[in-house]
Scaffold this motif. Structure first.
Motif, PDB file in Angstrom:
ATOM      1  N   LEU A 101       0.565  -1.228   0.126  1.00 20.92           N
ATOM      2  CA  LEU A 101       0.011  -0.075   0.124  1.00 20.92           C
ATOM      3  C   LEU A 101       1.056   0.903   0.238  1.00 20.92           C
ATOM      4  N   ALA A 102       1.976   1.651   0.964  1.00 17.89           N
ATOM      5  CA  ALA A 102       2.843   2.255   1.063  1.00 17.89           C
ATOM      6  C   ALA A 102       3.565   2.693  -0.874  1.00 17.89           C
ATOM      7  N   GLY A 103       4.084   1.385  -0.373  1.00 17.09           N
ATOM      8  CA  GLY A 103       4.816   1.130  -1.845  1.00 17.09           C
ATOM      9  C   GLY A 103       6.154   1.216  -1.416  1.00 17.09           C
ATOM     10  N   SER A 104       6.763   1.189  -0.415  1.00 20.18           N
ATOM     11  CA  SER A 104       7.767   0.324   0.153  1.00 20.18           C
ATOM     12  C   SER A 104       7.917   0.295   1.361  1.00 20.18           C
ATOM     13  N   PRO A 105       8.856  -0.405   1.802  1.00 20.14           N
ATOM     14  CA  PRO A 105       9.025  -0.952   3.920  1.00 20.14           C
ATOM     15  C   PRO A 105       9.280   0.484   4.044  1.00 20.14           C
ATOM     16  N   ALA A 106      10.074   1.023   3.631  1.00 18.83           N
ATOM     17  CA  ALA A 106      10.582   2.073   4.389  1.00 18.83           C
ATOM     18  C   ALA A 106       9.438   3.554   4.179  1.00 18.83           C
ATOM     19  N   ALA A 107       8.508   3.187   2.951  1.00 23.30           N
ATOM     20  CA  ALA A 107       7.475   4.411   3.649  1.00 23.30           C
ATOM     21  C   ALA A 107       6.545   3.761   4.627  1.00 23.30           C
ATOM     22  N   ALA A 108       5.873   2.514   4.499  1.00 24.81           N
ATOM     23  CA  ALA A 108       5.163   1.690   5.486  1.00 24.81           C
ATOM     24  C   ALA A 108       5.891   1.872   6.961  1.00 24.81           C
ATOM     25  N   GLN A 109       7.354   2.176   7.060  1.00 20.60           N
ATOM     26  CA  GLN A 109       7.764   2.433   8.281  1.00 20.60           C
ATOM     27  C   GLN A 109       6.964   3.847   8.663  1.00 20.60           C
ATOM     28  N   ALA A 110       7.377   4.581   7.813  1.00 22.41           N
ATOM     29  CA  ALA A 110       6.628   5.800   7.681  1.00 22.41           C
ATOM     30  C   ALA A 110       6.024   6.159   8.714  1.00 22.41           C
ATOM     31  N   ALA A 111       4.659   6.069   7.633  1.00 20.48           N
ATOM     32  CA  ALA A 111       3.396   6.234   7.673  1.00 20.48           C
ATOM     33  C   ALA A 111       3.165   5.221   9.393  1.00 20.48           C
ATOM     34  N   CYS A 112       4.040   4.222   9.666  1.00 18.51           N
ATOM     35  CA  CYS A 112       3.254   4.111  11.026  1.00 18.51           C
ATOM     36  C   CYS A 112       3.924   5.012  12.543  1.00 18.51           C
ATOM     37  N   GLU A 113       5.020   5.327  11.947  1.00 21.29           N
ATOM     38  CA  GLU A 113       5.537   5.868  12.873  1.00 21.29           C
ATOM     39  C   GLU A 113       5.013   7.522  12.682  1.00 21.29           C
ATOM     40  N   VAL A 114       4.428   8.155  11.969  1.00 22.60           N
ATOM     41  CA  VAL A 114       3.773   9.348  11.529  1.00 22.60           C
ATOM     42  C   VAL A 114       2.156   9.011  12.439  1.00 22.60           C
ATOM     43  N   ALA A 115       1.435   7.823  11.880  1.00 22.19           N
ATOM     44  CA  ALA A 115       0.284   7.168  13.304  1.00 22.19           C
ATOM     45  C   ALA A 115       0.641   6.780  14.611  1.00 22.19           C
ATOM     46  N   GLY A 116       1.960   7.101  14.649  1.00 15.79           N
ATOM     47  CA  GLY A 116       2.158   6.320  16.454  1.00 15.79           C
ATOM     48  C   GLY A 116       1.582   5.077  16.780  1.00 15.79           C
ATOM     49  N   VAL A 117       2.467   4.451  15.326  1.00 17.02           N
ATOM     50  CA  VAL A 117       1.846   2.819  15.921  1.00 17.02           C
ATOM     51  C   VAL A 117       3.812   2.107  15.389  1.00 17.02           C
ATOM     52  N   ASP A 118       3.878   1.322  16.706  1.00 21.23           N
ATOM     53  CA  ASP A 118       5.371   0.999  16.116  1.00 21.23           C
ATOM     54  C   ASP A 118       5.693  -0.433  14.827  1.00 21.23           C
ATOM     55  N   PRO A 119       5.723   0.316  14.382  1.00 19.67           N
ATOM     56  CA  PRO A 119       6.039  -0.495  12.951  1.00 19.67           C
ATOM     57  C   PRO A 119       6.737  -2.178  12.739  1.00 19.67           C
ATOM     58  N   GLY A 120       7.452  -2.733  14.063  1.00 17.65           N
ATOM     59  CA  GLY A 120       7.127  -3.824  14.037  1.00 17.65           C
ATOM     60  C   GLY A 120       6.492  -4.479  14.822  1.00 17.65           C
ATOM     61  N   LEU A 121       5.150  -4.200  14.402  1.00 21.80           N
ATOM     62  CA  LEU A 121       4.217  -4.464  15.131  1.00 21.80           C
ATOM     63  C   LEU A 121       4.047  -5.512  14.259  1.00 21.80           C
ATOM     64  N   ARG A 122       2.906  -6.892  14.591  1.00 20.98           N
ATOM     65  CA  ARG A 122       1.974  -7.192  13.559  1.00 20.98           C
ATOM     66  C   ARG A 122       0.682  -6.985  13.629  1.00 20.98           C
ATOM     67  N   GLY A 123      -0.158  -6.784  12.278  1.00 19.80           N
ATOM     68  CA  GLY A 123      -1.300  -5.984  13.005  1.00 19.80           C
ATOM     69  C   GLY A 123      -2.626  -7.124  13.896  1.00 19.80           C
ATOM     70  N   GLU A 124      -2.126  -8.308  14.016  1.00 18.24           N
ATOM     71  CA  GLU A 124      -3.119  -8.223  15.310  1.00 18.24           C
ATOM     72  C   GLU A 124      -2.830  -7.641  16.654  1.00 18.24           C
ATOM     73  N   ARG A 125      -2.157  -6.882  16.469  1.00 20.72           N
ATOM     74  CA  ARG A 125      -1.716  -5.535  18.621  1.00 20.72           C
ATOM     75  C   ARG A 125      -2.834  -5.044  17.841  1.00 20.72           C
ATOM     76  N   LEU A 126      -3.251  -4.236  16.850  1.00 23.80           N
ATOM     77  CA  LEU A 126      -3.956  -2.713  16.865  1.00 23.80           C
ATOM     78  C   LEU A 126      -5.341  -3.333  16.392  1.00 23.80           C
ATOM     79  N   ASP A 127      -5.547  -1.346  16.762  1.00 20.99           N
ATOM     80  CA  ASP A 127      -7.530  -1.824  17.475  1.00 20.99           C
ATOM     81  C   ASP A 127      -7.911  -0.456  16.095  1.00 20.99           C
ATOM     82  N   VAL A 128      -8.798  -0.524  15.797  1.00 18.59           N
ATOM     83  CA  VAL A 128      -9.159   0.343  14.178  1.00 18.59           C
ATOM     84  C   VAL A 128      -9.707   1.191  14.546  1.00 18.59           C
ATOM     85  N   VAL A 129      -8.912   1.736  15.611  1.00 18.70           N
ATOM     86  CA  VAL A 129      -8.375   3.605  15.893  1.00 18.70           C
ATOM     87  C   VAL A 129      -7.043   3.705  15.325  1.00 18.70           C
ATOM     88  N   GLN A 130      -6.206   2.855  15.815  1.00 16.16           N
ATOM     89  CA  GLN A 130      -4.984   2.622  14.286  1.00 16.16           C
ATOM     90  C   GLN A 130      -5.115   2.019  13.614  1.00 16.16           C
TER      91      GLN A 130
END
Length: 298
Positions: A246-275
């Motif tokens: 979705l983001a275009g690259s792992p680096a872009a995905a990491q950056a989006a997670c960081e902007v969202a305040g979410v640890d990019p090292g987490l798995r999806g199963e740890r996130l709620d719908v707000v995250q």
């Protein structure tokens, strides 16, 4: 038809009606008919149906639950995919409870194709959902009918656990996160196999859902659902990897997670719908909905 006990359909009435119609329940349509009046009343009570409520029922089958809802004072719009059953339902109500026929509308259609319903907008969805399509039907109706304030559905026990699961649970997944966009969900109770004809080979449970506002976000529902789908597509991988497409690259995905305040090292199963919504907002147009974004999966 013999007199139905308490104005509801019992085992004898269910089998007699099916025989008259030449109906053999099919796995293809997920047909398992409830024949226990106590279970019908339990469902109606758990749904909190009140006199005057407009209720949509999906997959009414031979009419056991329909009669229970009408008896509680609701007006019912029943959506039935099987033409013989759709045609018979008004006749069954007329035979068993002729005083209730004016509060029943029947729509002969696949629930996934229904975009409008006759009469007043429904405030509740109460149904013994066909198990093979329970999640997509449920999410579709929550999306299309924002008048729905409560949902009480009987589904396969495993599906009930998924819908009601929270982040970190082993059963938490796409259905859990998408359902949470619309409502809070909890497993209401277990339903025994013996109340059905034919007896299913899986356990059943009731799920109660109460509508709430979606997360406050500038991202669209489609964008959020695209992130959810991607996050669970490879369940054991981290967000940095699963969101790379979705983001275009792992680096872009990491950056989006960081902007969202979410640890990019987490798995999806740890996130709620707000995250998930915060990540979708950070991705912006990058969270373009894919072919499965608006639909559920396991």
């Amino acid at each position: 038809m013999t007199d139905a006990p308490g104005g509801l359909l019992g085992p004898a009435e269910i089998r007699d009606l099916a025989a008259r119609l030449g109906i053999r329940p099919t796995k293809t349509l997920g047909q398992n008919f409830v024949h226990d009046g106590g279970t019908v009343r339990k469902i109606v009570r758990a749904a909190g149906v009140a006199p005057g409520d407009r209720v949509v029922e999906i997959g009414p089958g031979l009419g056991s639950l329909t009669l229970g809802l009408l008896d509680a004072g609701a007006s019912v719009v029943a959506v039935e995919i099987d033409p013989p059953l759709a045609e018979q339902l008004p006749r069954t109500v007329a035979e068993v409870r002729p005083d209730l026929t004016d509060r029943l509308d029947v729509v002969g259609a696949d629930a996934l194709d229904v975009e409008t319903l006759p009469g007043e907008p429904p405030v509740a969805l109460v149904a013994n959902l066909p198990y093979n399509v329970a999640v997509p039907v449920l999410l579709t109706f929550l999306e299309r009918f924002d008048s729905l304030r409560t949902v009480l559905v009987m589904v396969q026990a495993e599906v009930a656990d998924r819908l009601a699961a929270g982040p970190g649970s082993r059963t938490y997944g796409v259905p859990s996160a998408k359902a949470a966009w619309y409502a809070s969900a909890r497993r209401a109770s277990t339903v025994g196999r013996s109340v059905f004809w034919p007896v299913p080979n899986v356990d059943s449970a009731l799920v109660r859902m109460d509508r709430r506002d979606p997360p406050s976000t500038t991202a669209t529902r489609e964008q959020v659902f695209a992130v959810i789908d991607a996050a669970f597509a490879q369940r054991r991988k981290t967000l940095r990897s699963t969101l790379a497409g979705l983001a275009g690259s792992p680096a872009a995905a990491q950056a989006a997670c960081e902007v969202a305040g979410v640890d990019p090292g987490l798995r999806g199963e740890r996130l709620d719908v707000v995250q998930f919504a915060r990540i979708a907002e950070a991705l912006g147009d990058g969270a373009a909905p894919g072919p499965r974004a608006a639909g559920p999966s396991s």
